[in-house]
Every structure is written in structure tokens, then in C-alpha cells.
Design an enzyme around this catalytic site. Structure first.
Site, PDB file in Angstrom:
ATOM      1  N   CYS A   1       0.836  -1.198   0.000  1.00  0.00           N
ATOM      2  CA  CYS A   1       0.000   0.000   0.000  1.00  0.00           C
ATOM      3  C   CYS A   1       0.879   1.259   0.000  1.00  0.00           C
ATOM      4  CB  CYS A   1      -0.997  -0.076   1.140  1.00  0.00           C
ATOM      5  SG  CYS A   1      -2.459   0.886   0.774  1.00  0.00           S
TER       6      CYS A   1
ATOM      7  N   HIS B   1      -3.372  -5.085   1.684  1.00  0.00           N
ATOM      8  CA  HIS B   1      -2.729  -5.326   2.989  1.00  0.00           C
ATOM      9  C   HIS B   1      -2.710  -6.819   3.322  1.00  0.00           C
ATOM     10  CE1 HIS B   1      -2.395  -1.193   4.699  1.00  0.00           C
ATOM     11  NE2 HIS B   1      -3.273  -0.947   3.743  1.00  0.00           N
TER      12      HIS B   1
ATOM     13  N   GLU C   1      -0.982  -8.374   5.349  1.00  0.00           N
ATOM     14  CA  GLU C   1      -0.758  -8.605   6.791  1.00  0.00           C
ATOM     15  C   GLU C   1      -2.074  -8.616   7.564  1.00  0.00           C
ATOM     16  OE1 GLU C   1      -0.397  -5.849   5.226  1.00  0.00           O
ATOM     17  OE2 GLU C   1      -0.994  -4.147   6.472  1.00  0.00           O
TER      18      GLU C   1
HETATM   19  N1  GLN Z   1      -3.530   6.419   1.081  1.00  0.00           N
HETATM   20  C1  GLN Z   1      -2.209   6.070   1.502  1.00  0.00           C
HETATM   21  C2  GLN Z   1      -1.160   6.830   0.704  1.00  0.00           C
HETATM   22  O1  GLN Z   1      -1.498   7.476  -0.226  1.00  0.00           O
HETATM   23  C3  GLN Z   1      -1.989   4.582   1.399  1.00  0.00           C
HETATM   24  C4  GLN Z   1      -2.993   3.858   2.258  1.00  0.00           C
HETATM   25  C5  GLN Z   1      -2.481   2.647   2.952  1.00  0.00           C
HETATM   26  O2  GLN Z   1      -1.275   2.414   3.069  1.00  0.00           O
HETATM   27  N2  GLN Z   1      -3.394   1.874   3.485  1.00  0.00           N
HETATM   28  O3  GLN Z   1      -0.010   6.805   0.989  1.00  0.00           O
END
Ligand code: GLN
Length: 189
Positions: A76, A167, A169
Site C-alpha cells: 500500500c 494489505h 498482513e
Molecule cells: N492512502 C495512503 C497513501 O497514499 C496509502 C494507504 C495505505 O497504506 N493503506 O499513501
């Protein structure tokens, strides 16, 4: 196997637990010296813009060196950190994997969602938890796509770098972390 988890902000503890479940030894990485001796690194979810603010110059430099020389897995916000190009808004990427990525591309927090889809990690569908996820908008020719959400790549690998826009995890399924540990063991690149 000694795996670092970048622990400035965000979802680092769930990665620590998962990696320990799978038999790795884990170091929480906050300072430049924490990179010493690591076999691999996980950059967790969180806010990539916050990571960039919180990383001091020295830690940023160590991180940059590490991701270009040793196995690294970004989830992410971590995937955003590793990208070649980041949009919405534009922000620095470490250019460790040849993808362009768009932040918050699937909607707002309330649109966070769980998807099950086929993947290259085995016949069982993979559960993928998306939280304010970025979208991978293009991948270079050396990038393998290991899973998709619809048409969008969501789990990718190039050399010894892996990135997921979801995610892993937060799922029971351990296969994504297992795949990363395999990469660390085989010392790709
Ligand atoms: N929205 C976050 C970003 O732009 C990422 C979201 C997340 O890691 N769950 O960095």
C-alpha cells in the site's frame, strides 16, 4: 533470516507478527543503523507522504540504497514508496520497481474493501484487503503481475522487489509473505 520492517508510522506491527509466525527474525527499522545486517525489508501501509516527512535525510538515504540492493516488499503506502512514478499528487518515488501508481485511486476511507481473486500464488483465491489503496496504472516489461483486481495489477514483482496495493498482513492467508521470504531466501537479482 533477519527482516526489517520500517516502523515510522502505519501498519508495521501486523507485518512483524506475520513475519514472526513464518519463522523470520524481525527488527523494527527507525534509524539508519537499523538497516545493518538485514536480509530483507518490508515497507508497510500507512501514509506515504507522512513516511517522506518522517524519514530524516540519513534514513532516507539508507532506505534508498537498501531498496536498490536487497529484497524489499512494499504494501500500500510502501508500494507507493517503491514506485518509479507517483501521482495524485505527484511525489517522490524510490524507483525500485518499474510501476506508475496513483494514490487513493479507489475512493475514500469508507470505500475500503475486501476482494477475493485468483493469483499466481496457488489455486485458492487470495483475500485482498484494500484501504485507501493506490492503483497501479502501468507496469514496465520486466514487472511480473502476480494478482489483479479486475484489470488492475495489485501484486507485482521485479527482481527482488515486490509490491502490493492491498494489505496481506491483515488477512489470515500467509502466502504473500511466504512468497516474499522465498525471494529473500533465494537472494534474487
Ligand atoms: N492512502 C495512503 C497513501 O497514499 C496509502 C494507504 C495505505 O497504506 N493503506 O499513501
Amino acid at each position: 533470516m533477519l527482516i526489517g520492517v520500517l516502523a515510522l508510522q502505519g501498519d508495521f506491527d501486523a507485518h512483524r507478527r506475520r513475519l514472526e509466525e513464518l519463522g523470520a527474525e524481525v527488527v523494527l527499522v527507525r534509524n539508519p543503523s537499523d538497516f545493518d545486517g538485514l536480509d530483507g525489508l518490508v515497507i508497510p501501509g500507512g501514509e506515504s507522504s507522512a513516511f517522506l516527512k518522517l524519514l530524516g535525510e540519513d534514513t532516507f538515504q539508507k532506505l534508498n540504497e537498501f531498496v536498490h540492493s536487497k529484497p524489499t516488499f512494499g504494501t500500500c503506502a510502501g508500494a507507493i514508496m517503491l514506485a518509479r512514478e507517483v501521482e495524485n499528487p505527484r511525489q517522490a518515488g524510490l524507483n525500485a520497481i518499474d510501476i506508475s501508481i496513483r494514490r487513493n485511486a479507489y475512493g475514500r476511507q469508507i470505500d475500503s474493501t475486501i476482494v477475493e481473486a485468483a493469483s499466481a500464488l496457488g489455486s485458492e483465491p487470495l483475500e485482498m484487503v484494500f484501504i485507501r489503496a493506490p492503483r497501479i496504472e502501468s507496469v514496465g516489461k520486466d514487472v511480473e503481475v502476480l494478482a489483479r483486481r479486475g484489470d488492475d495489477p495489485v501484486l507485482v514483482r521485479q527482481g527482488s522487489v515486490m509490491a502490493a496495493t492491498f494489505h496481506p498482513e491483515l488477512s489470515r492467508d500467509q502466502r504473500v509473505h511466504q512468497e516474499f521470504l522465498k525471494l529473500v531466501r533465494n537472494g534474487a537479482r
